[in-house]
Write an enzyme that holds these catalytic residues in place. Structure first.
Site, mmCIF file in Angstrom:
data_model
loop_
_atom_site.group_PDB
_atom_site.id
_atom_site.type_symbol
_atom_site.label_atom_id
_atom_site.label_comp_id
_atom_site.label_asym_id
_atom_site.label_seq_id
_atom_site.Cartn_x
_atom_site.Cartn_y
_atom_site.Cartn_z
ATOM 1 N N ASN A 9 0.869 -1.181 0.000
ATOM 2 C CA ASN A 9 0.000 0.000 0.000
ATOM 3 C C ASN A 9 0.908 1.234 0.000
ATOM 4 O OD1 ASN A 9 -1.798 2.043 0.457
ATOM 5 N ND2 ASN A 9 -2.484 1.303 2.470
ATOM 6 N N HIS A 96 -9.660 1.034 5.032
ATOM 7 C CA HIS A 96 -8.357 1.216 5.675
ATOM 8 C C HIS A 96 -8.511 2.128 6.885
ATOM 9 C CE1 HIS A 96 -4.224 2.411 6.390
ATOM 10 N NE2 HIS A 96 -3.884 1.303 5.756
ATOM 11 N N GLU A 98 -6.869 4.541 7.886
ATOM 12 C CA GLU A 98 -6.714 5.976 7.587
ATOM 13 C C GLU A 98 -7.996 6.531 6.968
ATOM 14 O OE1 GLU A 98 -3.023 5.402 5.512
ATOM 15 O OE2 GLU A 98 -2.157 4.814 7.440
ATOM 16 N N GLU A 164 -5.311 -5.023 10.494
ATOM 17 C CA GLU A 164 -4.302 -3.984 10.701
ATOM 18 C C GLU A 164 -4.596 -3.238 12.001
ATOM 19 O OE1 GLU A 164 -2.340 -2.747 6.792
ATOM 20 O OE2 GLU A 164 -4.167 -1.554 6.917
ATOM 21 N N GLY A 170 2.400 2.278 10.849
ATOM 22 C CA GLY A 170 3.328 3.400 10.721
ATOM 23 C C GLY A 170 4.039 3.776 12.012
ATOM 24 N N SER A 210 3.447 -2.126 10.375
ATOM 25 C CA SER A 210 4.892 -2.162 10.573
ATOM 26 C C SER A 210 5.532 -3.504 10.187
ATOM 27 C CB SER A 210 5.263 -1.767 12.006
ATOM 28 O OG SER A 210 4.809 -0.451 12.267
HETATM 29 P P1 13P Z 1 2.955 0.403 7.727
HETATM 30 O O1 13P Z 1 3.492 -0.864 7.116
HETATM 31 O O2 13P Z 1 3.678 1.625 7.254
HETATM 32 O O3 13P Z 1 2.836 0.298 9.204
HETATM 33 O O4 13P Z 1 1.467 0.586 7.162
HETATM 34 C C1 13P Z 1 0.587 -0.488 7.241
HETATM 35 C C2 13P Z 1 -0.615 -0.169 6.453
HETATM 36 O O5 13P Z 1 -1.394 0.697 6.811
HETATM 37 C C3 13P Z 1 -0.834 -0.906 5.200
HETATM 38 O O6 13P Z 1 -2.096 -0.664 4.692
#
Ligand code: 13P
Length: 252
Positions: A9, A96, A98, A164, A170, A210
């Protein structure tokens, strides 16, 4: 035996130059044909670029989100499921964290997006995950199973679940293999209890948060972890190829 599924992603990242380099480097990796399914999800403005750069044929391009109306229309700033199909793109992420937390997408809106994706025939990578507060209150299982239920999926053949945990995205804080396995098992048990055992056995449940080249081998060894949704590390070709390699090793 479920075919591992690994997604990169790219979120809202990249320049024309960095993407050219990334695709060129990713194209050098070993073939995953028939062994691991791999998708990369560039920002929508870069989808055409990645197509024109001839991303390797054993991988596919996915979208990161769609609007809840099948054919789009007056939805400034959005892209539709039909546009993706027209471009030859056949999957999208949905729900997601976000989208849920930064853009306030509700389960109701996400369910509409699932419905139009199913109508158009897109594969969905549907994301669920608890916040740190929810985990600390002991609500993880309830939160992730209710998010899963609220997708209102009718075609499980075209649905991949991405677990997730919000606190792991992140942050550099990965769920331990045991924590991730526990959540994946809860999701699989929910499928067995609320859909059927065949679907529970078939649906891929992938982990995101992560993931990097140092933790992917251990995570994918867990019985209910069928791959990854990778953010930051998917922008680095060496790291992403190494994570894909964990998938290849898991089916050897
Ligand atoms: P990271 O791998 O940067 O933690 O992000 C995970 C993510 O949100 C993938 O959709």
């Amino acid at each position: 035996m479920r075919t591992p599924y690994i997604g990169g992603n790219w979120k809202c990242n990249g320049t024309v130059e960095s993407i050219k380099q990334l695709v060129q480097d990713l194209n050098q990796g070993p073939s995953t044909e028939g062994k691991v399914e791999v998708i990369v999800a560039p920002s929508s403005i870069h989808i055409g670029l990645v197509q024109s750069l001839n991303l390797r044929k054993d991988w596919k391009i996915s979208a990161q989100n769609i609007v809840q109306e099948k054919n789009g229309g007056a939805f400034t700033g959005e892209i539709s499921a039909s546009m993706l199909k027209d471009l030859g793109i056949d999957s999208t992420l949905l729900g997601h964290s976000e989208r849920r937390h930064v853009f306030g997408e509700s389960n109701t809106v996400i369910a509409k997006k699932v419905k139009v994706s199913e109508e158009v025939g897109l594969t969905i990578i549907g994301c669920v995950g608890e916040t740190l507060e929810e985990r600390e209150r002991g609500e993880t299982n309830q939160v992730i199973t209710s998010q899963l239920k609220d997708f209102n999926v009718t075609n499980w053949d075209k649905f991949v679940i991405a677990y997730e945990p919000v606190w792991a995205i992140g942050t550099g804080k990965t769920a331990s293999p045991q924590q991730a396995q526990e959540a994946h098992k809860v999701l699989r048990d929910w499928l067995a209890d609320n859909v059927n055992s065949e679907v529970a056995q078939k649906v891929r449940i992938i982990y995101g948060g992560s993931v990097n080249s140092a933790n992917s081998d251990e995570l994918i060894k867990q019985p209910d972890i069928d791959g990854f949704l990778v953010g930051g590390a998917s922008l680095k070709s060496k790291d992403f190829l190494s994570i894909v390699n964990s998938g290849l090793k898991s089916v050897e």
